[in-house]
Write an enzyme that holds these catalytic residues in place. Structure first.
Site, PDB file in Angstrom:
ATOM      1  N   LYS A  58      39.948  65.105  62.964  1.00 11.34           N
ATOM      2  CA  LYS A  58      40.500  66.575  62.891  1.00 11.34           C
ATOM      3  C   LYS A  58      40.128  66.578  64.317  1.00 11.34           C
ATOM      4  CE  LYS A  58      39.962  67.666  58.321  1.00 11.34           C
ATOM      5  NZ  LYS A  58      39.505  68.428  56.874  1.00 11.34           N
ATOM      6  N   SER A  74      35.053  69.843  60.815  1.00 12.16           N
ATOM      7  CA  SER A  74      33.650  70.167  59.468  1.00 12.16           C
ATOM      8  C   SER A  74      35.092  69.127  58.428  1.00 12.16           C
ATOM      9  CB  SER A  74      33.793  71.026  59.565  1.00 12.16           C
ATOM     10  OG  SER A  74      33.078  70.948  57.903  1.00 12.16           O
ATOM     11  N   ASP A  75      34.989  67.996  57.276  1.00 11.32           N
ATOM     12  CA  ASP A  75      34.955  68.098  56.328  1.00 11.32           C
ATOM     13  C   ASP A  75      34.833  68.145  55.328  1.00 11.32           C
ATOM     14  OD1 ASP A  75      38.584  67.769  55.484  1.00 11.32           O
ATOM     15  OD2 ASP A  75      37.343  66.108  54.295  1.00 11.32           O
ATOM     16  N   GLN A  76      34.310  68.844  53.510  1.00 14.48           N
ATOM     17  CA  GLN A  76      33.959  68.263  52.676  1.00 14.48           C
ATOM     18  C   GLN A  76      34.839  67.614  51.961  1.00 14.48           C
ATOM     19  OE1 GLN A  76      34.329  71.904  49.624  1.00 14.48           O
ATOM     20  NE2 GLN A  76      32.146  71.854  50.442  1.00 14.48           N
ATOM     21  N   ALA A 111      30.635  67.283  56.011  1.00 14.41           N
ATOM     22  CA  ALA A 111      30.188  66.715  57.612  1.00 14.41           C
ATOM     23  C   ALA A 111      31.019  67.116  58.578  1.00 14.41           C
ATOM     24  CB  ALA A 111      30.720  65.034  57.363  1.00 14.41           C
TER      25      ALA A 111
END
Length: 198
Positions: A58, A74-76, A111
């Site tokens: 991203k 960010s990513d989860q 993250a």
């Protein structure tokens, strides 16, 4: 001075940064998360590494559209006993996910990656362990009657900061990571860059 750009359409992430007093702009980006996630799972990547890789994809995509600025992405990832969950496709999918999570403890990995000048300059991952009460099919349906479609864009089909709090018996770890961003880690880096007051 570089501006901070949040590469996300997430209202929760925007709210976290706003409430922390940060000046930033939002620049939502689209990547094929499902294809990337599946490829990484096939390669044997850990949930933590998958979250980190998706955040980096991203950030890299956003830096093409906003060169010269700090790009925060960010990513989860939600993992239960090694199984990686995706966002529910529909209400039935959400009910199945909640049934599988019911009575178990799962992990959330949030993250964040910051890009500058087309390369990563910082990354961090926050984690949390969430223990869910055991719920009957009727209880899950009653919850979704109230929470759907608001939780349709959330992995696990819950918002732990809202009605979803009733689903859990215990939450341990980084609360901000439950909300989708390892905020304290991000703030520490931005403080070093002089973008956050001491």
């Amino acid at each position: 001075m570089s501006r901070l750009i949040l590469a996300s359409a997430s209202a929760a992430r925007r709210s976290l940064l706003q409430n922390a007093g940060l000046a930033f702009e939002s620049l939502p980006v689209r990547i094929d998360e499902d294809a990337i996630r599946q490829s990484l799972i096939t390669e044997g990547a850990t949930p933590r590494d998958i979250a980190d890789a998706l955040a980096e994809f991203k950030a890299r995509k956003a830096t093409e559209r906003a060169p010269g600025h700090l790009i925060l992405a960010s990513d989860q990832i939600l993992a239960l006993r090694g199984e990686i969950f995706a966002k529910p496709r529909d209400r039935e999918d959400a009910a199945r996910d909640l049934h599988r999570l019911s009575g178990h403890t799962h992990h959330l990995y949030s993250a964040a990656v910051i890009y500058e000048d087309a390369k990563p300059v910082w990354r961090g991952v926050g984690t949390a362990r969430l223990s869910m009460h055991t719920h009957s099919e009727a209880q899950i349906n009653a919850y979704l009657d109230q929470a759907w479609p608001d939780v349709s864009s959330s992995v696990g089909a819950y918002h732990a900061e809202g009605l979803g709090a009733q689903l859990f018996s215990r939450i341990e770890g980084d609360w901000f990571s439950v909300l989708g961003l390892p905020l304290l880690q991000v703030l520490s880096y931005l403080r070093m860059r002089g973008m956050v007051a001491p």
